[in-house]
Design a protein around this motif. Structure first.
Motif, PDB file in Angstrom:
ATOM      1  N   LEU A  42      -4.902  -9.596  -2.651  1.00  0.00           N
ATOM      2  CA  LEU A  42      -4.897 -10.281  -1.358  1.00  0.00           C
ATOM      3  C   LEU A  42      -3.964 -11.486  -1.343  1.00  0.00           C
ATOM      4  N   VAL A  43      -3.527 -11.938  -2.523  1.00  0.00           N
ATOM      5  CA  VAL A  43      -2.667 -13.111  -2.617  1.00  0.00           C
ATOM      6  C   VAL A  43      -1.227 -12.702  -2.923  1.00  0.00           C
ATOM      7  N   ASN A  44      -1.035 -12.001  -4.030  1.00  0.00           N
ATOM      8  CA  ASN A  44       0.309 -11.610  -4.458  1.00  0.00           C
ATOM      9  C   ASN A  44       0.644 -10.228  -3.908  1.00  0.00           C
ATOM     10  N   GLN A  45       0.950 -10.172  -2.627  1.00  0.00           N
ATOM     11  CA  GLN A  45       1.128  -8.883  -1.934  1.00  0.00           C
ATOM     12  C   GLN A  45       2.567  -8.399  -2.050  1.00  0.00           C
ATOM     13  N   ILE A  46       2.993  -8.134  -3.259  1.00  0.00           N
ATOM     14  CA  ILE A  46       4.294  -7.568  -3.537  1.00  0.00           C
ATOM     15  C   ILE A  46       4.076  -6.344  -4.421  1.00  0.00           C
ATOM     16  N   VAL A  47       4.874  -5.310  -4.235  1.00  0.00           N
ATOM     17  CA  VAL A  47       4.705  -4.060  -4.966  1.00  0.00           C
ATOM     18  C   VAL A  47       4.714  -4.312  -6.475  1.00  0.00           C
ATOM     19  N   GLN A  48       3.652  -3.888  -7.147  1.00  0.00           N
ATOM     20  CA  GLN A  48       3.584  -4.016  -8.600  1.00  0.00           C
ATOM     21  C   GLN A  48       4.565  -3.055  -9.258  1.00  0.00           C
ATOM     22  N   ASN A  49       5.171  -3.518 -10.360  1.00  0.00           N
ATOM     23  CA  ASN A  49       6.082  -2.665 -11.144  1.00  0.00           C
ATOM     24  C   ASN A  49       7.154  -2.032 -10.252  1.00  0.00           C
ATOM     25  N   ALA A  50       7.680  -2.821  -9.311  1.00  0.00           N
ATOM     26  CA  ALA A  50       8.653  -2.265  -8.362  1.00  0.00           C
ATOM     27  C   ALA A  50       9.883  -1.715  -9.086  1.00  0.00           C
ATOM     28  N   GLY A  51      10.347  -2.396 -10.102  1.00  0.00           N
ATOM     29  CA  GLY A  51      11.524  -1.927 -10.820  1.00  0.00           C
ATOM     30  C   GLY A  51      11.305  -0.582 -11.480  1.00  0.00           C
ATOM     31  N   GLU A  52      10.137  -0.408 -12.120  1.00  0.00           N
ATOM     32  CA  GLU A  52       9.829   0.874 -12.749  1.00  0.00           C
ATOM     33  C   GLU A  52       9.660   1.977 -11.713  1.00  0.00           C
ATOM     34  N   ARG A  53       9.015   1.650 -10.590  1.00  0.00           N
ATOM     35  CA  ARG A  53       8.833   2.648  -9.533  1.00  0.00           C
ATOM     36  C   ARG A  53      10.187   3.076  -8.956  1.00  0.00           C
ATOM     37  N   ALA A  54      11.084   2.108  -8.795  1.00  0.00           N
ATOM     38  CA  ALA A  54      12.419   2.447  -8.297  1.00  0.00           C
ATOM     39  C   ALA A  54      13.169   3.312  -9.305  1.00  0.00           C
ATOM     40  N   ALA A  55      13.027   2.989 -10.591  1.00  0.00           N
ATOM     41  CA  ALA A  55      13.745   3.726 -11.634  1.00  0.00           C
ATOM     42  C   ALA A  55      13.301   5.175 -11.724  1.00  0.00           C
ATOM     43  N   LEU A  56      12.038   5.436 -11.439  1.00  0.00           N
ATOM     44  CA  LEU A  56      11.531   6.807 -11.523  1.00  0.00           C
ATOM     45  C   LEU A  56      12.158   7.715 -10.460  1.00  0.00           C
ATOM     46  N   ARG A  57      12.774   7.140  -9.456  1.00  0.00           N
ATOM     47  CA  ARG A  57      13.509   7.936  -8.473  1.00  0.00           C
ATOM     48  C   ARG A  57      14.975   8.094  -8.858  1.00  0.00           C
ATOM     49  N   ASP A  65       0.825  -1.211   0.000  1.00  0.00           N
ATOM     50  CA  ASP A  65       0.000   0.000   0.000  1.00  0.00           C
ATOM     51  C   ASP A  65       0.859   1.262   0.000  1.00  0.00           C
ATOM     52  N   TYR A  66       1.944   1.251   0.765  1.00  0.00           N
ATOM     53  CA  TYR A  66       2.792   2.438   0.870  1.00  0.00           C
ATOM     54  C   TYR A  66       3.361   2.835  -0.489  1.00  0.00           C
ATOM     55  N   TRP A  67       3.876   1.843  -1.232  1.00  0.00           N
ATOM     56  CA  TRP A  67       4.547   2.153  -2.491  1.00  0.00           C
ATOM     57  C   TRP A  67       3.591   2.273  -3.676  1.00  0.00           C
ATOM     58  N   GLU A  68       2.439   1.634  -3.606  1.00  0.00           N
ATOM     59  CA  GLU A  68       1.515   1.686  -4.746  1.00  0.00           C
ATOM     60  C   GLU A  68       0.496   2.816  -4.639  1.00  0.00           C
ATOM     61  N   ARG A  69       0.035   3.112  -3.431  1.00  0.00           N
ATOM     62  CA  ARG A  69      -1.042   4.102  -3.272  1.00  0.00           C
ATOM     63  C   ARG A  69      -0.727   5.184  -2.252  1.00  0.00           C
ATOM     64  N   GLY A  70       0.252   4.926  -1.386  1.00  0.00           N
ATOM     65  CA  GLY A  70       0.555   5.855  -0.311  1.00  0.00           C
ATOM     66  C   GLY A  70       1.641   6.843  -0.662  1.00  0.00           C
ATOM     67  N   PRO A  71       2.328   7.373   0.366  1.00  0.00           N
ATOM     68  CA  PRO A  71       3.370   8.387   0.144  1.00  0.00           C
ATOM     69  C   PRO A  71       4.476   7.931  -0.799  1.00  0.00           C
ATOM     70  N   GLY A  72       4.781   6.637  -0.795  1.00  0.00           N
ATOM     71  CA  GLY A  72       5.849   6.145  -1.662  1.00  0.00           C
ATOM     72  C   GLY A  72       5.531   6.175  -3.136  1.00  0.00           C
ATOM     73  N   SER A  73       4.254   6.326  -3.489  1.00  0.00           N
ATOM     74  CA  SER A  73       3.862   6.373  -4.902  1.00  0.00           C
ATOM     75  C   SER A  73       4.141   7.725  -5.532  1.00  0.00           C
TER      76      SER A  73
END
Length: 526
Positions: free
Chosen positions: A180-195, A131-139
């Motif tokens: 509810l099953v695959n609770q890992i940040v979606q597109n984590a690599g792209e989200r990291a790259a944008l920083r 939630d933090y990285w997909e919808r919260g402050p981390g997004s």
């Protein structure tokens, strides 16, 4: 020297013995670089997770990546730009953060009647991180016009370095869903790259990491130097073979798709001819970057990483390989080749042979550049890892090639009890009992492990004539320039205060993987 490298690079991938590391970073070719003026950007790094500072399945400790450690020793850390990933231990999922949360709640052991509650707790932690990285402050991606000096992004291979930009990463972001099953940040690599990659002004969004480095190289106004960058580090290629051990699947690249951002996901190991084709394109772009010195790092043998643990005893006396490689928490007596994920000794050897061919090509690339007058250097990170390999060489004298010598740990690490090694990290009674060079994902170094890599880069930089300064940035340092390992030990929580729950970190990670399919989900983001 050139003829010997050419012979090496023309061999078939199959070898009788491992490739001997190159011991002379100059490859025997003298170069006289243009040293006029002082480049504005003292250090720039292009790479993947190893350069970004990834640890324990997350990027979070970027202030202690090996480029940041080097910048500290250069005396330029205050001006060294790197991305930040605060909140819930970074992304995609920090295993140390996870283990410490369980330890705080259940102590050093989880009793059998607490397992359902612990499982619920683990899912809750994963959900909060997601939630933090997909919808919260981390997004919310910080907006800046400044280009990072550490341009590395976890999970990236040669093609990503050539093709991915901030604009491309934005296009690849899926609409987040609370799975509810695959609770890992979606597109984590792209989200990291944008920083990491520049996003402002709008035109900067089209820059790749190589393009961003080129922009820093152009920043020469008023510096008196034709180079905007003093030292450029290029450390790419591990992800062209790493998934063979993180997924325990060997799927060789094909002529179609290896150089395509979408098509390449089918493969876990690049055939040498495909790697070399991509390497040539990367090298052509690096050659256009205005950097006084360029250090190219060879690709470590990914099969040495403790995430793929050899079981069932070496195949024969003096062999480098075990019959099978599986997860480190699966004991020899429990291993079932039909049930447990694994690759075979032959597959591990083929992957290593391919990496040896990659490194021959990187060596040839550096040699050709030096002959043309470029001040490029070769850093044998592959040989470094081989010299630190506990189970493959250090504990099996019969398997050691003629060139092998143990790597001498810095005195501060030798003084630790026990001294760190390349085993998977294990703790007992709140103290580290084994390992210490690899973090909890069994692939990426601990902080002191990154310190060793930083020291090797520093040695090459001093060979190139790079001046190091005290923290005041004005007092020159004399040789030898040594990494402050006492400082790194203080900051390395896995070495000085490892998680102590469930008897050992290894046991609880095995439990989490079995209950939550944790590692497959985490490594799928890389």
């Amino acid at each position: 020297m050139r003829d010997s490298v050419r012979r090496a690079s023309s061999r078939t991938p199959e070898r009788e013995s491992p490739r001997a590391p190159v011991t002379d970073p100059t490859l025997g070719v003298e170069v006289s670089p243009n040293r006029a003026g002082a480049p504005r950007h003292r250090l720039v790094a292009v790479g993947d997770s190893l350069t970004q500072g990834f640890q324990s399945a997350a990027v979070f400790n970027t202030a202690l990546s090996y480029p940041a450690i080097i910048a500290h020793e250069l005396g330029c850390l205050p001006g060294f730009r790197y991305p930040l990933y605060g909140g819930f231990g970074g992304m995609p999922f920090n295993l140390e953060f996870f283990l410490r949360d369980l330890e705080d709640r259940y102590g050093r052991t989880v009793d059998w009647w607490e397992v359902p509650l612990a499982l619920f707790r683990a899912r809750n932690v994963m959900d909060r991180v997601e939630d933090y990285w997909e919808r919260g402050p981390g997004s919310k991606v910080p907006s800046t016009t400044a280009i990072m000096h550490n341009l590395a992004v976890f999970g990236w291979d040669l093609r990503d370095a050539l093709s991915k930009s901030a604009d491309e990463c934005r296009k690849r972001l899926d609409v987040p869903k609370d799975d509810l099953v695959n609770q890992i940040v979606q597109n984590a690599g792209e989200r990291a790259a944008l920083r990491v990659l520049p996003t402002q002004p709008a035109a900067a969004g089209a820059l790749t990491q190589l393009g961003a480095a080129a922009e820093l190289g152009k920043d020469t106004d008023g510096s008196g130097s034709p180079h905007g960058i003093e030292t450029l580090i290029v450390f790419l290629g591990a992800n062209n073979a790493l998934r063979a051990v993180t997924e325990l699947r060997v799927v060789w690249s094909e002529d179609s798709g290896f150089d395509d951002l979408d098509g390449k996901r089918r493969f876990t190991v690049w055939r040498p001819k495909h790697f070399i084709a991509e390497l040539r394109k990367v090298a052509a772009q690096v050659a256009g970057i205005k950097a006084r010195h360029v250090i190219w790092c060879t690709v470590p043998h990914v099969t040495i990483a403790p995430m793929a643990r050899g079981v069932a005893g070496k195949t024969e006396p003096g062999s480098r390989y075990f019959p099978y490689y599986t997860r480190p928490w699966i004991k020899d007596r429990d291993f079932d080749k039909g049930r447990d994920p694994n690759i075979t000794a032959e597959q591990a050897r083929q992957v290593d042979d391919a990496i040896d061919a990659y490194n021959d090509a990187i060596t040839e690339t550096v040699l050709t550049a030096r002959i043309k007058g470029k001040d490029w250097y070769l850093l044998e990170t592959s040989g470094l890892m081989d010299r630190l390999a506990s189970r493959r060489y250090a504990e099996d004298p019969l398997a050691r090639p003629d060139w092998w010598q143990p790597y001498p740990l810095p005195s501060a690490l030798q003084a630790l009890s026990p001294p760190p090694n390349s085993h998977f990290l294990v703790s007992k009674n709140g103290r580290r009992a084994d390992g210490g060079l690899f973090s909890l994902d069994g692939v990426h170094p601990t902080t002191v492990g990154y310190g060793i890599l930083a020291q090797e880069v520093i040695n090459v930089m001093r060979l190139a004539g790079v001046q190091f300064f005290r923290p005041d940035a004005s007092t020159p340092r004399t040789d030898p320039v040594l990494v402050d390992f006492d400082r790194l030990i203080r900051h390395d929580t896995l070495v000085n205060r490892p998680p102590a729950n469930v008897g050992s970190a290894l046991n609880v990670l095995g439990w989490a993987d079995e209950a939550l399919d944790l590692f497959r989900r985490v490594f799928a983001t890389l």
